[in-house]
Scaffold this active site. Structure first.
Site, PDB file in Angstrom:
ATOM      1  N   LYS A   1      16.271 104.964  20.479  1.00  0.00           N
ATOM      2  CA  LYS A   1      16.704 103.806  21.638  1.00  0.00           C
ATOM      3  C   LYS A   1      18.306 103.950  21.396  1.00  0.00           C
ATOM      4  O   LYS A   1      19.148 104.042  22.528  1.00  0.00           O
ATOM      5  CB  LYS A   1      16.150 102.483  21.517  1.00  0.00           C
ATOM      6  CG  LYS A   1      14.637 102.856  22.039  1.00  0.00           C
ATOM      7  CD  LYS A   1      14.152 101.363  22.127  1.00  0.00           C
ATOM      8  CE  LYS A   1      14.036 100.473  20.832  1.00  0.00           C
ATOM      9  NZ  LYS A   1      13.246 100.878  19.725  1.00  0.00           N
TER      10      LYS A   1
ATOM     11  N   ARG B   1      10.993  92.625  24.388  1.00  0.00           N
ATOM     12  CA  ARG B   1       9.892  93.230  23.659  1.00  0.00           C
ATOM     13  C   ARG B   1       8.605  92.189  23.592  1.00  0.00           C
ATOM     14  O   ARG B   1       7.458  92.507  22.939  1.00  0.00           O
ATOM     15  CB  ARG B   1      10.421  92.939  21.980  1.00  0.00           C
ATOM     16  CG  ARG B   1      10.941  94.116  21.161  1.00  0.00           C
ATOM     17  CD  ARG B   1      11.260  93.877  19.936  1.00  0.00           C
ATOM     18  NE  ARG B   1      11.325  94.937  18.846  1.00  0.00           N
ATOM     19  CZ  ARG B   1      12.483  95.547  18.479  1.00  0.00           C
ATOM     20  NH1 ARG B   1      13.640  95.380  18.994  1.00  0.00           N
ATOM     21  NH2 ARG B   1      12.395  96.429  17.369  1.00  0.00           N
TER      22      ARG B   1
ATOM     23  N   ARG C   1      15.260 107.480   7.428  1.00  0.00           N
ATOM     24  CA  ARG C   1      16.609 107.095   7.864  1.00  0.00           C
ATOM     25  C   ARG C   1      17.257 106.451   6.741  1.00  0.00           C
ATOM     26  O   ARG C   1      16.656 105.549   5.903  1.00  0.00           O
ATOM     27  CB  ARG C   1      16.133 106.010   8.953  1.00  0.00           C
ATOM     28  CG  ARG C   1      17.639 105.245   9.490  1.00  0.00           C
ATOM     29  CD  ARG C   1      17.400 104.698  10.751  1.00  0.00           C
ATOM     30  NE  ARG C   1      16.402 103.508  10.878  1.00  0.00           N
ATOM     31  CZ  ARG C   1      16.084 102.754  12.147  1.00  0.00           C
ATOM     32  NH1 ARG C   1      16.462 103.064  13.040  1.00  0.00           N
ATOM     33  NH2 ARG C   1      15.179 101.698  12.178  1.00  0.00           N
TER      34      ARG C   1
ATOM     35  N   ARG D   1      17.239 100.556   5.273  1.00  0.00           N
ATOM     36  CA  ARG D   1      16.960  99.128   5.858  1.00  0.00           C
ATOM     37  C   ARG D   1      15.397  98.651   5.123  1.00  0.00           C
ATOM     38  O   ARG D   1      14.683  99.366   5.132  1.00  0.00           O
ATOM     39  CB  ARG D   1      16.762  99.167   7.162  1.00  0.00           C
ATOM     40  CG  ARG D   1      18.013  98.936   7.810  1.00  0.00           C
ATOM     41  CD  ARG D   1      18.003  99.350   9.303  1.00  0.00           C
ATOM     42  NE  ARG D   1      16.706  98.673  10.140  1.00  0.00           N
ATOM     43  CZ  ARG D   1      16.656  98.765  11.422  1.00  0.00           C
ATOM     44  NH1 ARG D   1      17.689  99.566  12.229  1.00  0.00           N
ATOM     45  NH2 ARG D   1      15.572  98.156  12.221  1.00  0.00           N
TER      46      ARG D   1
ATOM     47  N   ARG E   1       5.678  97.117  12.010  1.00  0.00           N
ATOM     48  CA  ARG E   1       6.709  97.459  13.110  1.00  0.00           C
ATOM     49  C   ARG E   1       5.763  98.220  14.211  1.00  0.00           C
ATOM     50  O   ARG E   1       5.896  97.824  15.349  1.00  0.00           O
ATOM     51  CB  ARG E   1       7.940  97.963  12.857  1.00  0.00           C
ATOM     52  CG  ARG E   1       8.805  96.882  12.008  1.00  0.00           C
ATOM     53  CD  ARG E   1       9.795  97.708  11.419  1.00  0.00           C
ATOM     54  NE  ARG E   1      10.816  98.282  12.230  1.00  0.00           N
ATOM     55  CZ  ARG E   1      11.656  99.219  12.352  1.00  0.00           C
ATOM     56  NH1 ARG E   1      11.748  99.738  10.887  1.00  0.00           N
ATOM     57  NH2 ARG E   1      12.778  99.606  12.944  1.00  0.00           N
TER      58      ARG E   1
HETATM   59  P1  AMP Z   1      15.402  96.878  16.017  1.00  0.00           P
HETATM   60  O1  AMP Z   1      16.590  97.190  15.305  1.00  0.00           O
HETATM   61  O2  AMP Z   1      15.531  97.135  17.364  1.00  0.00           O
HETATM   62  O3  AMP Z   1      14.433  97.662  15.423  1.00  0.00           O
HETATM   63  O4  AMP Z   1      15.145  95.447  15.487  1.00  0.00           O
HETATM   64  C1  AMP Z   1      15.057  94.953  14.108  1.00  0.00           C
HETATM   65  C2  AMP Z   1      14.179  93.561  14.061  1.00  0.00           C
HETATM   66  O5  AMP Z   1      14.696  92.711  14.585  1.00  0.00           O
HETATM   67  C3  AMP Z   1      12.772  93.760  14.740  1.00  0.00           C
HETATM   68  O6  AMP Z   1      11.756  94.266  13.861  1.00  0.00           O
HETATM   69  C4  AMP Z   1      12.566  92.314  14.882  1.00  0.00           C
HETATM   70  O7  AMP Z   1      12.320  91.557  13.692  1.00  0.00           O
HETATM   71  C5  AMP Z   1      14.040  91.864  15.321  1.00  0.00           C
HETATM   72  N1  AMP Z   1      14.240  91.933  16.809  1.00  0.00           N
HETATM   73  C6  AMP Z   1      15.071  92.619  17.268  1.00  0.00           C
HETATM   74  N2  AMP Z   1      15.048  92.538  18.863  1.00  0.00           N
HETATM   75  C7  AMP Z   1      14.053  91.733  18.898  1.00  0.00           C
HETATM   76  C8  AMP Z   1      13.452  91.052  20.147  1.00  0.00           C
HETATM   77  N3  AMP Z   1      13.867  91.246  21.563  1.00  0.00           N
HETATM   78  N4  AMP Z   1      12.361  89.895  20.072  1.00  0.00           N
HETATM   79  C9  AMP Z   1      12.253  89.819  18.578  1.00  0.00           C
HETATM   80  N5  AMP Z   1      12.423  90.230  17.409  1.00  0.00           N
HETATM   81  C10 AMP Z   1      13.519  91.344  17.763  1.00  0.00           C
END
Ligand code: AMP
Length: 214
Positions: A13, A88, A123, A156, A167
């Site tokens: 994404k 989400r 990653r 990470r 996740r």
């Molecule tokens: P990402 O980089 O998009 O994978 O986000 C990393 C982490 O941030 C996720 O695993 C969640 O813990 C949190 N996070 C990011 N976006 C959201 C969202 N829209 N709603 C809830 N948690 C989020």
């Protein structure tokens, strides 16, 4: 263009939204990146979000919605935006519609789970300049060292195997239902995310230029 880039963790994404926003001159709004910046800066929001993030759990809706509402009210988002990692949950999708009066298109990047696990476990990120690498497909010139700034690359916390499993489960249970929400509204376009990112970007850009409905 008000677009949502949708898909499981590791689908690409961020890469694809980044390329499209550059072409279109609209902001790329990635809630994960915004939250990681809050954690780095040691803000109250960052402190409240960090444990959820490290475990691969969703940060509670009220914290996310407050952050997104603020970001979307900034001047640069008036001409359009690409959201990445948001919404989400169904509650977030509803709240987004209420904030901006609906989006124009939702792109779902489809990638099988085995491939997601492979991508996420390989990653590596630069803690200094934030460059992203992939040990198999986009390795740095020197193993473990950032090409751009020379810092030691790290994984990470939420790319560790246990957090990745969590996740993906959270995606299946809480996030995938959002697809039906957009499908019912005729906004969903699914695309094969296993191809190189350039092919995906070209397909989306061409569809938008042709004014195709999703
Ligand atoms: P990402 O980089 O998009 O994978 O986000 C990393 C982490 O941030 C996720 O695993 C969640 O813990 C949190 N996070 C990011 N976006 C959201 C969202 N829209 N709603 C809830 N948690 C989020």
């Amino acid at each position: 263009m008000r677009m949502v880039m949708f898909g499981p963790p590791g689908a690409g994404k961020g890469t694809i939204a980044g390329a499209l926003t550059e072409q279109w001159g609209i902001p790329h709004i990635a809630t994960g990146d915004m939250l990681r910046a809050q954690v780095r800066q040691g803000t109250e929001l960052g402190r409240r979000a960090q444990d959820y993030m490290d475990a691969g759990e969703l940060v509670p809706d009220d914290l996310i919605l407050e952050m997104v509402r603020r970001r979307l009210s900034e001047a640069d988002a008036r001409r359009g935006f690409i959201l990445d990692g948001f919404p989400r949950t169904l509650a977030q999708a509803d709240a987004l519609d209420e904030m901006v009066g609906g989006v124009d298109a939702v792109i779902d990047l489809e990638v099988p789970e085995q491939e997601l696990i492979r991508r996420l476990s390989g990653r590596r990120v630069c803690p200094q300049c934030r460059a992203i690498y992939q040990v198999d497909t986009m390795p740095p010139r020197k193993a473990g060292v950032c090409d751009r700034c020379g810092a030691q690359l790290v994984r990470r916390a939420d790319d560790e195997p246990e957090a990745v499993r969590n996740r993906l489960a959270v995606y299946r249970e809480q996030t995938a239902p959002v697809l039906a929400y957009y499908r019912e509204r005729g906004l969903l376009r699914s695309t094969d995310g296993t191809r190189g990112s350039a092919a995906v970007v070209d397909e989306i850009a061409a569809a938008v230029a042709a004014g195709e409905k999703p």
